[in-house]
Design a protein around this motif. Sequence first.
Motif, PDB file in Angstrom:
ATOM      1  N   THR B 277       0.831  -1.202   0.000  1.00 28.21           N
ATOM      2  CA  THR B 277       0.000   0.000   0.000  1.00 28.21           C
ATOM      3  C   THR B 277       0.859   1.242   0.000  1.00 28.21           C
ATOM      4  N   GLU B 278       1.923   1.224   0.817  1.00 25.30           N
ATOM      5  CA  GLU B 278       2.779   2.407   0.860  1.00 25.30           C
ATOM      6  C   GLU B 278       3.446   2.655  -0.480  1.00 25.30           C
ATOM      7  N   VAL B 279       3.856   1.571  -1.149  1.00 24.30           N
ATOM      8  CA  VAL B 279       4.446   1.738  -2.481  1.00 24.30           C
ATOM      9  C   VAL B 279       3.399   2.325  -3.424  1.00 24.30           C
ATOM     10  N   ASN B 280       2.229   1.747  -3.384  1.00 18.52           N
ATOM     11  CA  ASN B 280       1.185   2.132  -4.333  1.00 18.52           C
ATOM     12  C   ASN B 280       0.765   3.583  -4.150  1.00 18.52           C
ATOM     13  N   MET B 281       0.823   4.036  -2.884  1.00 20.88           N
ATOM     14  CA  MET B 281       0.354   5.391  -2.616  1.00 20.88           C
ATOM     15  C   MET B 281       1.167   6.440  -3.342  1.00 20.88           C
ATOM     16  N   ILE B 282       2.444   6.165  -3.591  1.00 18.92           N
ATOM     17  CA  ILE B 282       3.220   7.200  -4.266  1.00 18.92           C
ATOM     18  C   ILE B 282       3.524   6.832  -5.712  1.00 18.92           C
ATOM     19  N   LEU B 283       2.901   5.784  -6.220  1.00 20.10           N
ATOM     20  CA  LEU B 283       3.041   5.533  -7.661  1.00 20.10           C
ATOM     21  C   LEU B 283       2.301   6.634  -8.405  1.00 20.10           C
ATOM     22  N   PRO B 284       2.924   7.215  -9.419  1.00 19.52           N
ATOM     23  CA  PRO B 284       2.220   8.236 -10.191  1.00 19.52           C
ATOM     24  C   PRO B 284       1.152   7.579 -11.063  1.00 19.52           C
ATOM     25  N   ALA B 285      -0.084   7.572 -10.575  1.00 20.75           N
ATOM     26  CA  ALA B 285      -1.132   6.779 -11.228  1.00 20.75           C
ATOM     27  C   ALA B 285      -1.519   7.335 -12.591  1.00 20.75           C
ATOM     28  N   LEU B 286      -1.719   8.644 -12.657  1.00 24.84           N
ATOM     29  CA  LEU B 286      -2.185   9.202 -13.937  1.00 24.84           C
ATOM     30  C   LEU B 286      -1.135   9.034 -15.039  1.00 24.84           C
ATOM     31  N   PRO B 287       0.146   9.326 -14.776  1.00 23.62           N
ATOM     32  CA  PRO B 287       1.142   9.055 -15.820  1.00 23.62           C
ATOM     33  C   PRO B 287       1.121   7.604 -16.295  1.00 23.62           C
ATOM     34  N   ILE B 288       0.977   6.681 -15.348  1.00 18.85           N
ATOM     35  CA  ILE B 288       0.942   5.272 -15.759  1.00 18.85           C
ATOM     36  C   ILE B 288      -0.263   5.019 -16.648  1.00 18.85           C
ATOM     37  N   MET B 289      -1.399   5.593 -16.268  1.00 17.91           N
ATOM     38  CA  MET B 289      -2.596   5.374 -17.086  1.00 17.91           C
ATOM     39  C   MET B 289      -2.446   6.014 -18.460  1.00 17.91           C
ATOM     40  N   ILE B 290      -1.803   7.163 -18.502  1.00 16.20           N
ATOM     41  CA  ILE B 290      -1.604   7.813 -19.806  1.00 16.20           C
ATOM     42  C   ILE B 290      -0.693   6.952 -20.671  1.00 16.20           C
ATOM     43  N   MET B 291       0.337   6.377 -20.038  1.00 13.18           N
ATOM     44  CA  MET B 291       1.234   5.508 -20.795  1.00 13.18           C
ATOM     45  C   MET B 291       0.475   4.317 -21.361  1.00 13.18           C
ATOM     46  N   ILE B 292      -0.335   3.695 -20.507  1.00 16.45           N
ATOM     47  CA  ILE B 292      -1.080   2.527 -20.973  1.00 16.45           C
ATOM     48  C   ILE B 292      -2.046   2.927 -22.079  1.00 16.45           C
ATOM     49  N   GLY B 293      -2.687   4.090 -21.892  1.00 15.58           N
ATOM     50  CA  GLY B 293      -3.637   4.553 -22.905  1.00 15.58           C
ATOM     51  C   GLY B 293      -2.970   4.816 -24.245  1.00 15.58           C
ATOM     52  N   THR B 294      -1.781   5.393 -24.212  1.00 13.64           N
ATOM     53  CA  THR B 294      -1.128   5.722 -25.481  1.00 13.64           C
ATOM     54  C   THR B 294      -0.491   4.498 -26.109  1.00 13.64           C
ATOM     55  N   LEU B 295       0.144   3.677 -25.285  1.00 13.53           N
ATOM     56  CA  LEU B 295       0.958   2.608 -25.861  1.00 13.53           C
ATOM     57  C   LEU B 295       0.176   1.317 -26.083  1.00 13.53           C
ATOM     58  N   TYR B 296      -0.815   1.033 -25.265  1.00 15.99           N
ATOM     59  CA  TYR B 296      -1.479  -0.263 -25.386  1.00 15.99           C
ATOM     60  C   TYR B 296      -2.889  -0.140 -25.948  1.00 15.99           C
ATOM     61  N   SER B 297      -3.788   0.391 -25.156  1.00  9.52           N
ATOM     62  CA  SER B 297      -5.176   0.341 -25.581  1.00  9.52           C
ATOM     63  C   SER B 297      -5.928   1.496 -24.950  1.00  9.52           C
ATOM     64  N   GLN B 298      -6.869   2.040 -25.694  1.00  8.62           N
ATOM     65  CA  GLN B 298      -7.679   3.125 -25.143  1.00  8.62           C
ATOM     66  C   GLN B 298      -9.063   2.648 -24.775  1.00  8.62           C
ATOM     67  N   ILE B 300     -12.241   1.574 -22.951  1.00  9.03           N
ATOM     68  CA  ILE B 300     -12.704   2.022 -21.650  1.00  9.03           C
ATOM     69  C   ILE B 300     -12.605   0.897 -20.626  1.00  9.03           C
ATOM     70  N   TRP B 301     -12.713  -0.353 -21.091  1.00 11.99           N
ATOM     71  CA  TRP B 301     -12.643  -1.493 -20.168  1.00 11.99           C
ATOM     72  C   TRP B 301     -11.232  -1.678 -19.653  1.00 11.99           C
ATOM     73  N   VAL B 302     -10.243  -1.479 -20.551  1.00 14.00           N
ATOM     74  CA  VAL B 302      -8.856  -1.599 -20.113  1.00 14.00           C
ATOM     75  C   VAL B 302      -8.574  -0.523 -19.064  1.00 14.00           C
ATOM     76  N   MET B 303      -9.058   0.715 -19.319  1.00 13.09           N
ATOM     77  CA  MET B 303      -8.845   1.799 -18.371  1.00 13.09           C
ATOM     78  C   MET B 303      -9.485   1.466 -17.016  1.00 13.09           C
ATOM     79  N   LEU B 304     -10.681   0.908 -17.108  1.00 12.59           N
ATOM     80  CA  LEU B 304     -11.387   0.531 -15.880  1.00 12.59           C
ATOM     81  C   LEU B 304     -10.556  -0.485 -15.098  1.00 12.59           C
TER      82      LEU B 304
END
Lengths: 374, 443
Positions: B277-298, B300-304
């Motif tokens: 949990t402590e690790v996860n709390m400081i993971l930059p979530a939005l950048p990771i999601m943007i990376m996944i959105g751009t590089l893998y799939s957009q 809505i289910w993948v994002m969910l």
Amino acid sequence: MALREPAESHPSASPRGWTRNLRRVAVFTLARLAALFVTVLIGVYLAIVTANMGGKVDELREVQIRSGVAEAVRGDPGFQDLPAEQRNALIEQRVQIQRERLRLDQPFIVRSFGYLYQAMRLNLGRAEHMHSDRGSRQVSAIILERLPATLGLFGTASLILFFSSVAAALVLSRRYGSRLDRMVVGLAPTSAAPGWFYGMFLILVFAFLIPAFPSGGMVEAPPPEGFAYVRSLLHHMVLPLAAMFLSGIFISIYSWRTFFLIHSSEDYVEMARAKGLSSRMIERRYVLRPTLPPIVTSFALMLIGMWGGSILLEQVFNWPGLGTLMFRAIGQRDTPVIIASVVIFAYLLAATMFILDILYALLDPRVKLTGGRR
Amino acid sequence: MRRLAGAFRQLRRYPSAVAGLTIVSGLLVLNIITVIAIPYPRALELWRGGEPWEMHPAYARPSWVNAFRRVNLPRTRIVSSRDAEVRSETLPSGRRMVIPLAFDYTDGAFPSEINLFLNARFETREPFLQLTWHTPDGRTVPLGGRTAARTDRVSISQDRALAGRLGLEPHEGLLARPGAPDDPEVLPGRYELRVEALLFEAEADLEATLVIYGQVHGWAGTDHQRRDLGVALLWGGPVAMAFGLLAAVGTTLTTLFIGAAGVWFGGWIDALIQRVTEVNMILPALPIMIMIGTLYSQSIWVMLAVIVVLGIFSAGIKMYRAMLLPIREAPYIEAARAYGAGNLRIILRYMIPRILPVLIPGFVSLIPSFVFLEASLAVLGLGDPVLPTWGKILHDAQSQSALYHGHYYWVVQPAALLMLTGLGFAMLGFALDRVFNPRLRDL
């Protein structure tokens, strides 16, 4: 943070207690640093694997190298006379050299740890397509150019937000039930919308309907010199700051006010009141002091949330910061820049957490390093 | 259950809760109507753009703006040869048709565009047409001659030569009062576009449709691709609400289960969960999601899925842990153990239900944050490629510089709906918080 637990006995204010306090803070600091380091490590590694699409980017890069080399060899008049086999062998050989130069001959897993090591040392390498405004291909130069813009904007915003909300909350908790108080409580749900959302409205109203402020950017083009530069910068900062302020202020005031109200009904506050202490004194000594640690925590959490939201806010206001940079890097598939921005974000978050922990340990005398044992 | 009913009764005491509940249920009803009225495949097909929208104006404002204007903006007029008095005479080598496409124009403002759509039926030889424009004051403007393909479009507004002759854009010049090219003004009256066609085959036929595009359209206006924004505004609701609800349910339930398991098993499992949990709390979530959105799939289910995965070890675990720790020692858990209940049974049937009611406010307050997260991703251009959503309207508006060009409706409408949804859930959540947290009740 499972490191906090109420202690059975409070350390007294004696000189020996003071040195013990210091040691306690030092041990605590080291432990937190180690934990944060591991956290950053994991975060950055995740980013590296994601940005390289689990090694898929390398396959693309290899195809690119091959076609580039083949083009060069076929186009070179010096190799025109070579028989096809020899030419293909030459291409193969050159591709091999390139692969070894980029270490593509090693499996991705091995290289990913190499990348991780480099990234953690902030040895960020060279960008593939992007360059800094001065023309440098060094990722660190690109990032350093953007970092002050982000830090300046979000640092200012969070400081303004923090101090004004705590001050307003103190005032409201004194006048609880008044019309102003009820208004703030009623407005608290508006904070469900993030800063960029308010930013859009502010741009619509104050940049287009009433053109009082610029709709985006950081300074005028061309940038003015000296004092005019500062003025232009401040002028451009008004709308983004207002957007962040609007999206955060009501919920902050509401939660602080509730918090202060709960704490000002504690017995020791009643006791102080009975003693006839002034309300200012009560506020400072008996309400603010014990509530300081949670206030600092939530301030840091707010900061972290702002870092995350910065990408969008910067995008909406065309602010040349880290968020915009990262978004552009992702669009251009510039892996080194993407990884570098995530690394910087992770370091920023970790630094925020670290400062928070230290502050917490200093402010809260009950913090002890006992782990999660119960 | 009785506790929930009691909570509901208490909720009615808070005006903000009533308002929130009204908004949420209103939106819910609207969403249900939308999904029934415009079925999912139909919505996707409409939002893909193209042919269904060719007779709609581009960048048209919503009709309701006319209520706030002195001079009404025109609606789109469609004049079809089917309703016109077509004269036809047979010639030795075919047929001659005269199609008068007449319409009354009384609005104070000019149309946004004029197009003529042609549908010709013939075997081998294309019909030849001659177009003339007749104004109410008796002038005649020749628009030239041309052959017609099977389905053809004459973009009268794009005719640069005509614009040169008129000194104005064709859709303004053709309808303007003569003599004032600097400050053009509509000449009201009956206009006619006369199509004189020569058909070279006995069986050949021609249909013509004149479209005088308005400046307003429907209740929501249109975008740069002539799509009716109403489709996306309506369908954005179900998408946003479903996304918010699913994400909130997904993260809350998984987090709750993990938290409860950690508390129940204790020891290294608990410690591990805490560290993750402590690790996860400081993971930059939005950048990771943007990376996944751009590089893998957009999708809505993948994002969910990404949101739920990143949200499993969220800060909520700390809170649940604090609430569950005392429950673990409760006598009724001991009783359950005594009769031989398994670990899973104790977690699912005894521990989690106990704190569920307390979680409802937090759960409701989570929904708007996910609704806005989905919109955020869409605004960044990472929205689901096929779904019509509010965020995608905002993205289109931003990429077309809608605010700069003065198309305020394009930004204001989706933003207002987003705000309404967010506000509805947030108000409800705040009120619920006061109902379920007795310490807050009087504050």
